[in-house]
Design an enzyme around this catalytic site. Structure first.
Site, PDB file in Angstrom:
ATOM      1  N   GLU A  68     -17.797 -21.973 -28.800  1.00 55.83           N
ATOM      2  CA  GLU A  68     -18.766 -21.969 -27.715  1.00 55.83           C
ATOM      3  C   GLU A  68     -19.163 -20.569 -27.263  1.00 55.83           C
ATOM      4  OE1 GLU A  68     -16.876 -24.443 -24.793  1.00 55.83           O
ATOM      5  OE2 GLU A  68     -17.762 -26.263 -25.596  1.00 55.83           O
ATOM      6  N   GLU A  82       1.776 -28.161 -39.265  1.00 52.12           N
ATOM      7  CA  GLU A  82       2.277 -27.400 -38.125  1.00 52.12           C
ATOM      8  C   GLU A  82       3.714 -26.916 -38.328  1.00 52.12           C
ATOM      9  OE1 GLU A  82       4.227 -30.211 -34.850  1.00 52.12           O
ATOM     10  OE2 GLU A  82       2.066 -30.488 -35.004  1.00 52.12           O
TER      11      GLU A  82
END
Length: 302
Positions: A85, A116
């Site tokens: 953004e 992960e």
């Protein structure tokens, strides 16, 4: 690193929601809302740590470095979201703020088993983007112990990059690997272990603070307006016109005409109107004054 997940704050049962499965809809919503109200207070308790992190990021970014978010699952997705953004909002390069998620882009929509758990994978991902000592790496892990994030912070420290971390537990393991640790202790989740809820909200709030504060310090904001907005569609063109109109005494039609002469460079349009200087002079002054419109205006009024 605790092996028993139940020892983590984010994995404990919330006594306020033990019977949420028996509640009416409005009571479920009230309960969730009540818990969410505590998130902002938890973030407030970490403002001093967040402030130190902002100043550390700005110091590197202002000298040409990058801000890299790295995480897995929900935390990784939030980092990618914040990074993605920044270009349309503040007109920065897509490489200035980057989000890396364990398992790569496919992990944005799908769980990638085992990603992960690999510290080495994080090192490889950071090597791919050419991480240097001029950059900042922000490790994101609600649990504070994700191996992928630990590996990323370890590698970043090894090469001399600035490191910070965001977790939602007390004494998070990743805090030990960060020069600027942030621990937003939101308490047990509404649904036990569902860290996309309060922990996710807390991380989003902190990420908003980090990137927004750095962009303000970089001169991307005038007053409280996004003056480096990129007019890539009609809505954003209208926003640019509104910003120029708001900052000057021009009408909407006049603001649009002025923006067309600057190829929708909002900063220069404002400066041309307020200083009487030409486009090239305004560009030069912005470079001289670190892209800060307010500083230029103080020095060169009509």
């Amino acid at each position: 690193m605790p092996k028993d997940l139940s020892l983590l704050m984010t994995e404990q049962q919330n006594i306020n929601t033990l019977h949420i499965d028996e509640m009416d809809t409005i009571d479920i919503l009230n309960t969730i809302n009540h818990e969410d109200q505590n998130v902002a207070l938890a973030v407030k308790n970490e403002l001093a740590a967040i402030s130190r992190a902002v100043d550390a990021i700005y110091q590197k970014v202002a000298c040409g470095g990058r801000l890299i978010y790295i995480g897995a699952g929900t935390s990784g997705r939030l980092g990618v979201l914040d990074a993605s953004e920044c270009p349309p909002t503040y007109g920065v390069s897509s490489t200035l703020v980057q989000g890396i998620i364990a398992g790569g882009p496919n992990a944005l929509q799908n769980a990638i088993e085992g990603a992960e758990d690999s510290q080495e994978l994080a090192k490889e991902d950071l090597e791919k983007i050419g991480l240097t000592e001029h950059d900042v790496v922000c490790g994101l892990a609600a649990s504070g112990r994700t191996p992928y994030v630990i590996g990323g912070l370890e590698y970043a420290n090894l090469i001399g990059a600035t490191t910070l971390s965001i977790c939602c537990v007390n004494n998070g393991v990743i805090s030990d690997y960060a020069q600027y640790p942030i621990e937003v202790k939101v308490g047990p989740e509404v649904i036990t272990g569902s860290t996309r809820m309060k922990a996710g909200t807390a991380q989003k709030m902190v990420l908003n603070m980090l990137s927004t504060s750095v962009m303000i310090k970089l001169g991307k904001v005038y007053g409280n307006l996004m003056i480096d907005v990129q007019p890539t569609n009609e809505k954003l063109k209208d926003r640019a016109i509104g910003i120029v109109e708001n900052c000057t005494e021009l009408s909407s039609i006049e603001a649009k005409k002025l923006l067309e002469t600057t190829r929708y460079d909002v900063k220069c349009a404002i400066l041309i109107e307020k200083t009487g200087l030409d486009f090239e002079s305004c560009r030069d002054l912005l470079l001289k004054y670190q892209n800060n419109v307010a500083k230029v205006i103080r020095q060169y009024k009509k």
